[in-house]
Design an enzyme around this catalytic site. Structure first.
Site, PDB file in Angstrom:
ATOM      1  CE  LYS A 158      54.903  41.469  43.474  1.00  0.00           C
ATOM      2  NZ  LYS A 158      56.684  41.049  41.689  1.00  0.00           N
TER       3      LYS A 158
ATOM      4  CG  ASP B 253      42.278  46.497  38.381  1.00  0.00           C
ATOM      5  OD1 ASP B 253      41.848  47.585  38.003  1.00  0.00           O
ATOM      6  OD2 ASP B 253      41.913  46.887  39.741  1.00  0.00           O
ATOM      7  CB  ALA B 254      44.739  43.912  33.084  1.00  0.00           C
TER       8      ALA B 254
ATOM      9  CG  PHE C  54      39.638  45.641  47.860  1.00  0.00           C
ATOM     10  CD1 PHE C  54      39.357  44.630  46.506  1.00  0.00           C
ATOM     11  CD2 PHE C  54      40.695  45.544  47.706  1.00  0.00           C
ATOM     12  CE1 PHE C  54      40.736  44.643  45.415  1.00  0.00           C
ATOM     13  CE2 PHE C  54      41.539  45.051  47.125  1.00  0.00           C
ATOM     14  CZ  PHE C  54      40.891  44.860  45.741  1.00  0.00           C
TER      15      PHE C  54
ATOM     16  NE  ARG D  23      50.602  46.780  35.372  1.00  0.00           N
ATOM     17  CZ  ARG D  23      49.445  46.405  35.108  1.00  0.00           C
ATOM     18  NH1 ARG D  23      49.429  47.403  33.421  1.00  0.00           N
ATOM     19  NH2 ARG D  23      48.608  45.586  34.994  1.00  0.00           N
TER      20      ARG D  23
ATOM     21  CG  HIS E 233      48.435  43.863  42.740  1.00  0.00           C
ATOM     22  ND1 HIS E 233      48.934  43.533  42.061  1.00  0.00           N
ATOM     23  CD2 HIS E 233      47.790  44.656  43.451  1.00  0.00           C
ATOM     24  CE1 HIS E 233      48.464  45.426  41.199  1.00  0.00           C
ATOM     25  NE2 HIS E 233      48.242  45.890  41.823  1.00  0.00           N
TER      26      HIS E 233
ATOM     27  CD  GLU F 158      61.261  36.078  23.388  1.00  0.00           C
ATOM     28  OE1 GLU F 158      60.508  36.153  23.415  1.00  0.00           O
ATOM     29  OE2 GLU F 158      61.527  37.054  24.999  1.00  0.00           O
TER      30      GLU F 158
END
Length: 417
Positions: free
Chosen positions: A19, A260-261, A252, A266, A16, A57
């Site tokens: 992920k 998808d980005a 699919f 998230r 995904h 960072e």
């Protein structure tokens, strides 16, 4: 009669897009901590069609090759060549924009604000890397003491990747999502209501190109090779009334970063308890253990699991809160939802005696900065997919039941007074 209700949780596979980002961020963390156990890391990632961006960072003495880490991680997931479905580890662009940790944050973390000049306690040396509240949870619904909906969703997602990589179902591609709905009676799971699986696949399977036939084949294979095996040790299993929704969109083929980005951090509900318990809002991946978003969430799970395993409650939620640069937690709260054998305030008091929840103590007791080196340079990357809790395939220090007897003794002592 106990109230009946439905609860649903979801998981995603390692392919995904979000992920993929979590694993890249944690692969960078692994590489740094393997060389420099005191490195400070806050690595974020974005993926989209043909491009990976790494930002954040980092303060460390380690020398790492970020583009190589990115490409090897993506390749291990399965996005390479034709099998990648359009996103290729070998040809995607990699942009790196990493700076150093803010000196203002570093000063508060390196020396806790409340440290006394005469204190020789090393655990007072490190303050929390940020403010915030973290939650941990455990319950007796599954052998791993996790809520059943998220446990099963993770099992199915992990099994999807296993059968792909083992060649059992060669036509699968890396991207996928799972979702499981469980019916409860009171706090007890009683049936599997629905199983939803969306999995990326090749355009054809064994010469089958008709989409209806294709999806029928996928549905049959997934029920046999993916779903059935994951319920073997569970008391509740699918039955004739269980509803299966396999690739409900109908097709699919295009997926992963090509479709998808994705962004690091998230999938915080997938990473934890599937919405079954509260969440403080902080993500885990790409953060070194001084960031309490990660380390204190692990500690809270450690506490909750030991409470349930000790028999003190069948459900336990633990909240820990911190102020940036301060070692001692601002607050600690244990909630047992009426299942505790003792009042929640007594269990909370026992927890504060048994568990040292200062960041440095958590890092030391759970070995959080040493785990990558102990596991051949790959630890947090493996944790990044399929949940950070309840993992039976990994030896996670925060899943150990090493405080059960101490908890019992602390409560017995309190009761005697």
């Amino acid at each position: 009669m106990p109230h009946r209700y439905l609860f649903t949780s979801e998981s995603v596979t390692e392919g995904h897009p979000d992920k993929v980002c979590d694993q890249i961020s944690d692969a960078i963390l692994d590489a740094i901590l393997t060389q420099d156990s005191h490195g400070r890391v806050a690595a974020e990632c974005l993926v989209t069609t043909g491009l990976v961006v790494v930002a954040g960072e980092i303060s460390t003495n380690a020398v790492i090759d970020v583009p190589e880490i990115v490409r090897s991680t993506i390749s291990a997931i399965g996005y390479e060549g034709e099998r990648g479905g359009g996103f290729d580890a070998r040809t995607c662009g990699v942009t790196v924009a990493l700076g150093k940790q803010s000196p203002d944050i570093a000063s508060g973390v390196s020396t806790a604000k409340e440290k006394r000049e005469d204190s020789s306690d090393a655990y007072d040396q490190i303050g929390a890397g940020d403010q915030g509240m973290m939650f941990g949870f455990a319950c007796d619904e599954t052998p791993e003491l996790m809520p059943m909906p998220i446990s099963v969703a993770h099992r199915i997602a992990r099994r999807l990747s296993e059968v792909r990589k083992l060649g059992v179902l060669k036509y699968l591609r890396p991207d996928g999502k799972t979702q499981v709905t469980i019916e409860y009676e009171g706090d007890t799971p009683i049936s599997v209501v629905a199983i939803v699986i969306s999995t990326q696949h090749e355009p054809s399977i064994d010469g089958i190109t008709d989409n209806d036939q294709l999806q029928a084949r996928i549905a049959e294979d997934l029920e046999k090779y993916v779903v059935t095996p994951v319920f073997q040790d569970l008391s509740v299993k699918p039955d004739k009334n269980t509803r299966y929704l396999i690739n409900p969109s109908g097709r699919f083929v295009v997926g992963g970063p090509q479709g998808d980005a994705g962004l690091t951090g998230r999938k915080i509900i997938v990473d934890t308890y599937g919405g079954y318990a509260r969440h403080g809002g902080g993500a885990f991946s790409g953060k070194d253990p001084t960031k309490v978003d990660r380390s204190a969430a692990y500690a809270a799970r450690w506490v909750a699991k030991n409470i349930v395993a000790s028999g003190l409650a069948s459900r336990a939620e633990v909240q820990i809160a911190y102020a940036i640069g301060v070692a001692q937690p601002v607050s600690v709260l244990v909630t047992t939802f009426g299942t505790g054998k003792l009042p929640d305030e007594e269990i909370t008091a026992a927890v504060r005696k048994v568990f040292d929840l200062r960041p440095a103590a958590i890092i030391k007791n759970l070995e959080l900065n040493l785990l990558p080196a102990q596991h051949g340079g790959k630890f947090y990357q493996r944790v990044a997919a399929y949940g950070h809790f309840g993992r039976t395939d990994l030896d996670l220090t925060w899943e150990r039941l090493d405080k059960v007897e101490e908890l019992k003794k602390a409560l017995e002592k309190a009761a005697s007074h």
